[in-house]
Design an enzyme around this catalytic site. Structure first.
Site: not given
Ligand code: BGC
Length: 762
Positions: A232
């Site tokens: 993530d």
């Molecule tokens: C979120 C993800 C997301 C990623 C990219 C993160 O903060 O938890 O779900 O895909 O950011 O935006």
């Protein structure tokens, strides 16, 4: 590109180039390797629409992204209980990705709704792993048939936003397997997402990104996953450890900082270069899978996708209460009250936020479609805590002179979002006051809710109708109006329980944890698994949703009364539409395992569902197949799934609390768990083993005083029940103390235990 060619490419790369591949180029791209003409590819959020950012990139939804179609969020799409619909949504998104040059969409989100409070529940599917995983699998198939990938997320146990980047989810093995891993498992095995995104949190003390047990031992070795695991955004802690644990790609880019750490670690012999090679191989395979199938000039029809978003919303809106108030009739004077009738809340905040193409409002739909008897009053402003006196007066006057009132209520953006959790389940006070005032002057009030997670409904007995829209995407307004006026028959059902109050929720005592530690002490008893076991009343149960027609369930058939755990049970039944309107019914199959002394089991668990469309008077047969996993629990002693030799109840229902048909099957394991008695095994446990029963009875009768029948004082002091319990719970070793007839040595007891083990496993 063939694997052998990719291997050659990896072999042609320098260590620096390979390490470079293992982190993003920026927020949304993988790194190209120009010397070898390896392209970089783009990923974008997800999950329920394409959030492709061009220049000013961020992952929190702050900067603009391209115009796209916002489909129902996970909370809503799961409520459709319709795999085809999820596949269709995925298909639309796959097409949009292709047209926009996006190689992978960052979704679906399958984390379990442990508490109604999780700020990201709106993005997730369910409190139940079967629904979550099935919904995800369908979505993934839909996207990936367009030759673009998905990223199932957030692996693992990311059921809270509170301290999401530092907290540890402390979960026992059985609960992990049956609930939190299970929501990923069948989607990963069946639909093979191109990528998996690991979560921010730790699981049992180790960051998900560094957790070899989950990223490699379970995901790859057990489930056979061969795609890319990415972090993530910002979830990497110790890059080298993470690489060894199985994390291929760090996102977003790290300005080369961690690439250098990897190179250094290899040079110093702290990690073998083979880890770098394997991750580079997987990333390149992903890159070329997209590159070789990309169609940059492909087109997608914006209006067509918008219409699909409306269709999808129609199947995700749940009718929760209807005391003969709906559908509304064209001739009735109807008041739409509440700002969400003109400006609906239809999506959540954070990284999934879509720059929507067209948003349909219920008021627009009624105007455009000749519902001339509908009037509107704003009622409340969701940015203010209090009602404006004039607006309230206007709304009440309108309600007074209307036949029916529909209040468009819900949670404002600030109440639920990525990044933090709710602290309560209340609707804003102003909205509750408004509903209260309106019910004083009109007996036919319906409340339409726009929210990503359950809310409390103090008004439930004062209103005649409740329609749960969830956050059902840009089609929400048209879909709601169609349902209100009966153009569409509602067919969605809740994929989560609505409790009567927050403190009823099984995670209530532990949810926010202590500092960075959150213990999942409710274990497997998540959602309805808990409410059913506790026999608690709930506001609306899991699987519940009304229709404008009625369905009758009949003719339950089981292919056998008895199967082994290597066989499949076929279950079928008939559903008839007994009402006067065409409708769809989500038929649910639950399995109830016997609540054994050795294994705690929920009263019932969902193991199948199908959605059928039926015309009035029409009957269709629905069938299910149940294999081993439908009956098994995860046995921590053998580290495997196991089916106890027992009777299992097969329940077919319209909801978890509305079981219409019941049958039963005996399931016997082909390979029984090895029995291992010790000197501490109790006589009762040993006696339950048919093969050992007689031996232990003889042994006990021969040596143990408590088996002797005493008619005197001692006999009075000991009831039969007590004698039985004494024997039942007596460890074998105690025969050394209780033997009256002769001295028994520890060695003799041990010998006897050996004999028992041989007998039991013979
Ligand atoms: C979120 C993800 C997301 C990623 C990219 C993160 O903060 O938890 O779900 O895909 O950011 O935006």
């Amino acid at each position: 590109m063939e694997d052998s060619k990719i291997r050659e490419l990896v072999a042609a790369m320098t260590l620096e180039e390979k390490a470079g591949l293992l982190s993003g180029d920026d927020f949304w791209h993988t790194k190209p390797v120009e010397r070898l003409s390896v392209p970089g590819i783009m990923v974008s959020d997800g999950p329920h629409g394409l959030r492709k950012q061009d220049d000013a990139a961020d992952n929190l939804g702050i900067n603009d992204s391209i115009k796209a179609v916002c489909f129902p969020a996970g909370c809503a799409s799961a409520a459709s209980f319709n795999r085809e619909l999820l596949e269709e949504i995925g298909d639309c998104l796959g097409k949009e990705c292709q047209a926009e040059g996006v190689a992978t969409i960052l979704g679906p989100g399958v984390c379990i709704k442990r508490s109604p409070l999780c700020g990201r529940n709106f993005e997730y599917f369910s409190e139940d792993p079967f629904v979550a995983s099935n919904s995800a699998a369908a979505f993934i198939k839909g996207v990936q048939k367009n030759n673009v990938g998905t990223s199932i997320k957030h692996f693992l146990a990311n059921s809270q936003e509170h301290r999401r980047m530092s907290s540890t989810s402390e979960i026992d093995e059985r609960t992990l397997r049956e609930i939190y891993l299970a929501s990923f498992e069948s989607a990963v095995r069946e639909a093979k997402p191109w990528t998996v995104m690991c979560s921010y949190n730790k699981i049992n003390g180790t960051y998900a990104a560094a957790n070899k047990k989950f990223l490699t031992d379970i995901l790859r070795d057990e489930w056979g996953y061969d795609g890319v695991v990415m972090s993530d955004w910002g979830a990497v802690d110790e890059r080298v450890d993470d690489l060894a644990a199985g994390l291929d790609l760090e996102m977003p880019g790290c300005h080369g900082v961690r690439d250098k750490e990897i190179v250094k670690a290899v040079a110093e012999g702290r990690i073998s270069e083979k880890y770098v090679d394997e991750s580079a191989f997987r990333i390149l395979k992903w890159v070329y899978k997209y590159e070789e199938n990309k169609c940059p000039r492909s087109n997608w029809d914006r209006m067509e996708h918008h219409k699909k978003a409306v269709k999808a919303a129609e199947e995700t809106i749940v009718l929760l209460k209807n005391d003969n108030v709906l559908p509304l009739a064209r001739e009735e004077k109807v008041a739409f009250i509440g700002q969400y009738a003109v400006k609906p809340r239809y999506q959540g905040g954070g990284s999934s936020h879509i720059n929507s193409m067209y948003v349909s409002a219920a008021m627009d739909y009624v105007k455009e479609n000749g519902y001339d008897n509908v009037s509107f009053a704003p009622g409340f402003n969701d940015r203010l805590d209090t009602l404006n006196e004039d607006e309230l007066k206007y709304a009440v006057e309108l309600a007074e002179k209307s036949d029916k009132v529909v209040v468009f209520a819900g949670l404002p953006d600030s109440y639920e979002s990525e990044g933090y959790d709710r602290r309560h389940m209340n609707l804003p006070k102003a909205q509750l006051e408004l509903i209260d005032e309106l019910t004083k002057v009109n007996d036919n009030v319906t409340v339409v809710l726009h929210n990503g997670s359950p809310v409390l409904m103090p008004f439930i007995n004062k209103v005649k109708g409740v329609v749960e829209c969830y956050l059902s995407g840009e089609g929400v307004g048209a879909a709601t109006a169609k349902i209100l006026f009966g153009e569409v028959n509602p067919s969605a059902k809740l994929a989560e329980t609505f409790p009567l109050k927050l403190s009823d929720n099984p995670s209530f005592l532990y949810y926010f944890g202590e500092g960075d530690r959150t213990d999942y002490r409710e274990g497997i008893y998540v959602g309805y698994r808990y409410y059913d076991k506790k026999e608690m009343d709930v506001l609306f149960p899991f699987g519940y949703g009304l229709s404008y027609t009625t369905f009758e369930y009949s003719d339950l058939r089981l292919s056998s009364e008895r199967i082994t755990d290597e066989e499949t049970l076929k279950v079928s039944c008939k559903i008839t539409n007994t009402g006067s309107m065409t409708g769809k019914e989500a038929v649910q199959l639950y399995v109830g395992a016997c609540d054994g002394e050795y294994v705690l089991r929920p009263v019932k668990e969902l193991k199948g569902y199908e959605k059928l469309e039926l015309k009035p008077g029409e009957t269709k047969e629905v069938s299910f197949e149940l294999g081993k996993r439908a009956f098994a629990y995860y046995d921590v002693d053998i580290s495997d799934w196991y089916v106890n030799d027992d009777d299992y109840e097969i329940m077919i229902g319209a909801s978890s609390r509305d079981i219409r048909l019941c049958g039963s099957v005996r399931v016997t394991p082909v390979n029984r768990k090895p029995v291992h008695f010790t000197v501490n095994s109790t006589c009762g446990d040993i006696m339950k083993n048919e093969k050992c029963k007689q031996a232990v009875m003889d042994f006990a009768a021969r040596y143990m005083v408590i088996f002797s029948n005493d008619d005197g004082n001692a006999g009075e002091a000991m009831s039969e029940e007590m004698v039985r319990a004494q024997v039942e719970y007596l460890p074998l070793r105690a025969v050394v103390n209780f033997s009256l007839s002769e001295v028994i040595t520890t060695e003799q007891v041990e010998e006897f235990v050996d004999k028992l083990n041989k007998l039991a496993n013979s």
